[in-house]
Motif scaffolding. Structure first.
Motif, mmCIF file in Angstrom:
data_model
loop_
_atom_site.group_PDB
_atom_site.id
_atom_site.type_symbol
_atom_site.label_atom_id
_atom_site.label_comp_id
_atom_site.label_asym_id
_atom_site.label_seq_id
_atom_site.Cartn_x
_atom_site.Cartn_y
_atom_site.Cartn_z
ATOM 1 N N LEU A 111 16.464 -6.641 -3.158
ATOM 2 C CA LEU A 111 15.533 -5.547 -3.413
ATOM 3 C C LEU A 111 14.396 -5.989 -4.344
ATOM 4 O O LEU A 111 13.232 -5.637 -4.128
ATOM 5 C CB LEU A 111 16.279 -4.360 -4.026
ATOM 6 N N GLU A 112 14.728 -6.758 -5.347
ATOM 7 C CA GLU A 112 13.706 -7.214 -6.296
ATOM 8 C C GLU A 112 12.693 -8.143 -5.624
ATOM 9 O O GLU A 112 11.482 -8.045 -5.890
ATOM 10 C CB GLU A 112 14.383 -7.927 -7.475
ATOM 11 N N GLU A 113 13.173 -9.043 -4.772
ATOM 12 C CA GLU A 113 12.253 -9.956 -4.094
ATOM 13 C C GLU A 113 11.384 -9.208 -3.084
ATOM 14 O O GLU A 113 10.189 -9.495 -2.941
ATOM 15 C CB GLU A 113 13.040 -11.072 -3.408
ATOM 16 N N ALA A 114 11.985 -8.259 -2.377
ATOM 17 C CA ALA A 114 11.198 -7.442 -1.441
ATOM 18 C C ALA A 114 10.146 -6.645 -2.204
ATOM 19 O O ALA A 114 9.007 -6.489 -1.746
ATOM 20 C CB ALA A 114 12.119 -6.508 -0.661
ATOM 21 N N ALA A 115 10.526 -6.143 -3.378
ATOM 22 C CA ALA A 115 9.590 -5.373 -4.194
ATOM 23 C C ALA A 115 8.397 -6.230 -4.610
ATOM 24 O O ALA A 115 7.247 -5.763 -4.607
ATOM 25 C CB ALA A 115 10.297 -4.821 -5.433
ATOM 26 N N LYS A 116 8.634 -7.490 -4.943
ATOM 27 C CA LYS A 116 7.542 -8.380 -5.340
ATOM 28 C C LYS A 116 6.531 -8.568 -4.217
ATOM 29 O O LYS A 116 5.315 -8.530 -4.435
ATOM 30 C CB LYS A 116 8.103 -9.737 -5.765
ATOM 31 N N ILE A 117 7.049 -8.770 -2.985
ATOM 32 C CA ILE A 117 6.146 -8.948 -1.844
ATOM 33 C C ILE A 117 5.327 -7.676 -1.627
ATOM 34 O O ILE A 117 4.107 -7.725 -1.414
ATOM 35 C CB ILE A 117 6.939 -9.305 -0.575
ATOM 36 N N CYS A 118 6.001 -6.530 -1.706
ATOM 37 C CA CYS A 118 5.315 -5.260 -1.476
ATOM 38 C C CYS A 118 4.279 -4.981 -2.565
ATOM 39 O O CYS A 118 3.153 -4.556 -2.282
ATOM 40 C CB CYS A 118 6.331 -4.125 -1.416
ATOM 41 N N GLU A 119 4.659 -5.226 -3.807
ATOM 42 C CA GLU A 119 3.786 -4.912 -4.936
ATOM 43 C C GLU A 119 2.617 -5.885 -5.072
ATOM 44 O O GLU A 119 1.520 -5.491 -5.472
ATOM 45 C CB GLU A 119 4.598 -4.930 -6.232
ATOM 46 N N GLN A 120 2.855 -7.164 -4.729
ATOM 47 C CA GLN A 120 1.859 -8.197 -5.015
ATOM 48 C C GLN A 120 1.044 -8.633 -3.803
ATOM 49 O O GLN A 120 -0.143 -8.939 -3.932
ATOM 50 C CB GLN A 120 2.559 -9.419 -5.616
ATOM 51 N N GLN A 121 1.666 -8.652 -2.610
ATOM 52 C CA GLN A 121 0.981 -9.200 -1.447
ATOM 53 C C GLN A 121 0.492 -8.148 -0.462
ATOM 54 O O GLN A 121 -0.327 -8.457 0.408
ATOM 55 C CB GLN A 121 1.903 -10.187 -0.708
ATOM 56 N N ILE A 122 1.002 -6.930 -0.552
ATOM 57 C CA ILE A 122 0.651 -5.916 0.446
ATOM 58 C C ILE A 122 -0.052 -4.713 -0.186
ATOM 59 O O ILE A 122 -1.170 -4.362 0.189
ATOM 60 C CB ILE A 122 1.906 -5.445 1.220
ATOM 61 N N ALA A 123 0.608 -4.083 -1.163
ATOM 62 C CA ALA A 123 0.088 -2.833 -1.738
ATOM 63 C C ALA A 123 -1.321 -2.941 -2.310
ATOM 64 O O ALA A 123 -2.137 -2.028 -2.109
ATOM 65 C CB ALA A 123 1.059 -2.313 -2.798
ATOM 66 N N PRO A 124 -1.673 -4.023 -3.027
ATOM 67 C CA PRO A 124 -3.020 -4.064 -3.631
ATOM 68 C C PRO A 124 -4.156 -4.108 -2.611
ATOM 69 O O PRO A 124 -5.301 -3.835 -2.957
ATOM 70 C CB PRO A 124 -2.985 -5.367 -4.460
ATOM 71 N N PHE A 125 -3.840 -4.465 -1.367
ATOM 72 C CA PHE A 125 -4.888 -4.677 -0.372
ATOM 73 C C PHE A 125 -4.889 -3.613 0.733
ATOM 74 O O PHE A 125 -5.504 -3.791 1.778
ATOM 75 C CB PHE A 125 -4.720 -6.064 0.253
ATOM 76 N N VAL A 126 -4.181 -2.510 0.495
ATOM 77 C CA VAL A 126 -4.050 -1.494 1.537
ATOM 78 C C VAL A 126 -5.397 -0.862 1.885
ATOM 79 O O VAL A 126 -5.665 -0.536 3.055
ATOM 80 C CB VAL A 126 -3.017 -0.424 1.123
ATOM 81 N N SER A 127 -6.266 -0.701 0.888
ATOM 82 C CA SER A 127 -7.590 -0.130 1.160
ATOM 83 C C SER A 127 -8.423 -1.088 2.009
ATOM 84 O O SER A 127 -9.133 -0.659 2.934
ATOM 85 C CB SER A 127 -8.309 0.181 -0.158
ATOM 86 N N LYS A 128 -8.323 -2.363 1.708
ATOM 87 C CA LYS A 128 -9.045 -3.366 2.488
ATOM 88 C C LYS A 128 -8.560 -3.377 3.933
ATOM 89 O O LYS A 128 -9.365 -3.477 4.871
ATOM 90 C CB LYS A 128 -8.865 -4.746 1.856
ATOM 91 N N ALA A 129 -7.248 -3.272 4.113
ATOM 92 C CA ALA A 129 -6.689 -3.239 5.469
ATOM 93 C C ALA A 129 -7.190 -2.018 6.224
ATOM 94 O O ALA A 129 -7.473 -2.073 7.430
ATOM 95 C CB ALA A 129 -5.160 -3.236 5.412
ATOM 96 N N ASP A 130 -7.319 -0.899 5.517
ATOM 97 C CA ASP A 130 -7.811 0.333 6.125
ATOM 98 C C ASP A 130 -9.260 0.179 6.566
ATOM 99 O O ASP A 130 -9.655 0.613 7.653
ATOM 100 C CB ASP A 130 -7.679 1.483 5.122
ATOM 101 N N THR A 131 -10.080 -0.459 5.724
ATOM 102 C CA THR A 131 -11.493 -0.631 6.028
ATOM 103 C C THR A 131 -11.712 -1.641 7.151
ATOM 104 O O THR A 131 -12.502 -1.417 8.070
ATOM 105 C CB THR A 131 -12.256 -1.087 4.769
#
Length: 579
Positions: free
Chosen positions: A44-64
């Motif tokens: 869970l902790e490793e999955a959280a790192k990927i979600c928090e660091q590699q995916i979540a910060p760029f969600v707006s960019k992905a939307d645009t």
């Protein structure tokens, strides 16, 4: 900018304190050597790192940026490739996959928590591994050994991905009138021809091959849904060594321009005598595909909860920092954080109470699926089947409501793109629609899950819950049985009506059942937090939120009970021209 931090404390609380699944896992020969609490927490902790660091910060960019069709190829946001590679390398794409074919073999209760985090990070991105996991479930249960050995290892590893190809432009949810055909070829394969729409992850460059599971009709197919077969149609045909070679006759006609989830490639796929392979028995394809659809419907619940969790986190942060208005008339010149306003507290508590009950509910349903699988428990299987429409419909309805409410906390800023709230509203809206609209889910719940057996599974569940509550020393344990009794009375009255009336009441009935079961979820939270190894703040937060749920949310069930007692004939008194 929208932020996200995985709610690991509450996830672990649900897994290990509320449902005590670590003890259950250690009792299962198939799981004991694979997973223990420390292993689960590390995953869970490793999955959280990927979600928090590699995916979540760029969600707006992905939307645009979105998914774009350029020269017949679908181009995705650049960071999707890096994030997908990280998921694959870490084994997340095969987290709950069968170990015989290279999967990690983790229980559904654990993988569903990872699903939630992925959905909080970016719903559009989550669909790529999510569809693949569902396709793997269908192949594992219905494909022959040779096909499983050929395709599952590559799909579990993330090298290949999967899709579900059901819908046609003229058919919608009425799959029985589909036109896609499958003609037998001399080599034992089939030639698939037709067009499918709304195909999530239908084309992209994240993986070296895409495995399409396609519903089509054989030449001798019976009419209607009983004449549908399931076929595996790879984007690239495989050579003698099992590697992608010649391009199959599957092309992208277009990609849809949608309200949200813009990073998800929602494709029109054209099959022009594409080579396909029969999965399962002829004319039994719908049953095979429903294996995957039921998996995806549970994932929809994760989408609703994931979006609601992120919306809550950001609304809470904003409410603590935003200075606006006064709650104390004695100091008229001093603005205060809006979290002091009663209405803002109401909105935040509504989201928090439903989110945390939803997480407990999702863990419960997933654990029932695990018990059905590992113990071959028929009762667990029946109850998971009963609760699947609730997971899909109620959790996504609540997810959308939560995102709209969180947007409201922001006021005017919630309508501005930079804050991220409007994207959450747009993205989560689809969860109420695809994999069977929530109206269809409600009809399925009322007519197929409850009325078909005269409420046998539901009443058995309610009886067991009441029995559990009878020995509890909690005030809530005295209130909840009253709601259960009234729900049982309403249910029996509905079962005495006809098919038309039951269909008319289905949405309200599903909601009524859901509120009562969420009450049970809060009882389980209160019971567990008494002895959990947690902070005082966590314990007090649970207790206060539970009190709010029982005082301010559960009574909504009373209104639904009153509504369900009304005659539905009014729905049929108006002629179409009167609308």
């Amino acid at each position: 900018m929208s932020q996200y931090q995985a709610p690991l404390n509450d996830i672990c609380f649900n897994l290990f304190d509320v449902w005590q699944l670590d003890k259950y896992w250690q009792q299962q020969p198939q799981l004991a050597d694979l997973i223990e609490p420390d292993t689960a927490k590390a995953i869970l902790e490793e999955a959280a790192k990927i979600c928090e660091q590699q995916i979540a910060p760029f969600v707006s960019k992905a939307d645009t940026t979105g998914a774009q069709l350029i020269g017949g190829k679908v181009v995705l946001p650049e960071h999707y490739h890096t994030a997908y590679q990280s998921l694959s390398e870490g084994g997340w794409t095969g987290l709950s996959g069968d170990t015989e074919y290279g999967g990690m073999g983790m229980p559904k209760a654990l993988s569903m928590m990872v699903d939630e985090m992925l959905c909080s990070a970016d719903i559009a991105f989550s669909l790529y591994p999510g569809l693949t996991a569902g396709a793997c479930v269908a192949l594992l249960q219905h494909a022959d050994d040779e096909t499983k050995a050929l395709y599952l290892p590559k799909m579990y590893s993330g090298e290949w991905s999967g899709t579900m190809c059901l819908t046609e432009a003229h058919a919608g949810s009425d799959l029985g009138i589909m036109r896609t055909s499958a003609k037998p070829a001399s080599d034992g394969s089939y030639r698939i021809s037709g067009s499918k729409i709304f195909i999530t992850a239908g084309e992209h460059g994240l993986t070296s091959n895409i495995v399409h599971l396609v519903l089509a009709k054989l030449p001798d197919a019976p009419a209607g849904s009983r004449g549908i077969s399931l076929f595996l149609v790879p984007k690239y045909l495989l050579d003698a060594s099992g590697e992608p070679a010649e391009r199959n006759a599957v092309t992208v006609g277009s990609i849809e321009h949608k309200m949200g989830i813009n990073g998800s490639a929602t494709c029109v796929l054209n099959f022009d005598e594409a080579t396909g392979y029969l999965i399962g028995e002829p004319h039994r394809g719908l049953a095979c595909m429903f294996t995957m659809m039921n998996y995806e419907r549970l994932s929809m619940g994760s989408q609703g909860l994931g979006a609601a969790e992120r919306a809550y986190q950001n609304a809470l942060s904003y409410a603590k920092e935003r200075l606006q208005g006064r709650t104390n008339e004695k100091d008229a010149n001093k603005a205060e954080p809006i979290i002091g306003h009663a209405d803002v507290r109401r909105m935040l508590l509504n989201i928090k109470a439903m989110n945390e009950a939803g997480r407990t509910f999702a863990t419960w349903v997933a654990s029932l699926l695990d018990r059905a699988k590992y113990d071959n428990c028929q009762i667990s299987a029946q109850r998971a089947n009963l609760l699947t429409p609730i997971t899909k419909a109620f959790m996504t309805d609540q997810g959308f409501d939560a995102c709209v409410t969180a947007q409201q906390v922001f006021g005017g800023h919630g309508y501005i793109k930079e804050w991220g709230m409007e994207q959450l509203v747009r993205d989560v809206r689809i969860a109420q629609i695809y994999e069977g609209t929530n109206g269809i889910q409600a009809a399925d719940f009322m007519l197929r899950k409850v009325a078909s057996d005269q409420g046998s599974v539901l009443f058995s569940l309610l009886t067991d819950i009441k029995q559990e509550l009878s020995g509890a020393e909690l005030a809530e344990a005295e209130v909840l049985p009253l709601y259960i009794d009234e729900l049982a009375t309403v249910s029996r009255a509905l079962l005495a009506t006809d098919f038309r009336a039951q269909g008319a009441q289905a949405c309200d009935y599903l909601a009524a059942v859901s509120y009562v079961l969420y009450g049970y979820m809060w009882y389980k939270n209160l019971l567990a937090v008494k002895t959990a190894d947690c902070s005082d703040i966590f314990r007090q937060s649970k207790q206060h939120t539970a009190a709010y749920f029982f005082q301010r949310i559960l009574p909504k069930a009373k209104g639904l009970f009153a509504l369900l007692s009304q005659d539905t004939a009014i729905l049929d008194t108006m002629a179409p021209e009167h609308f």
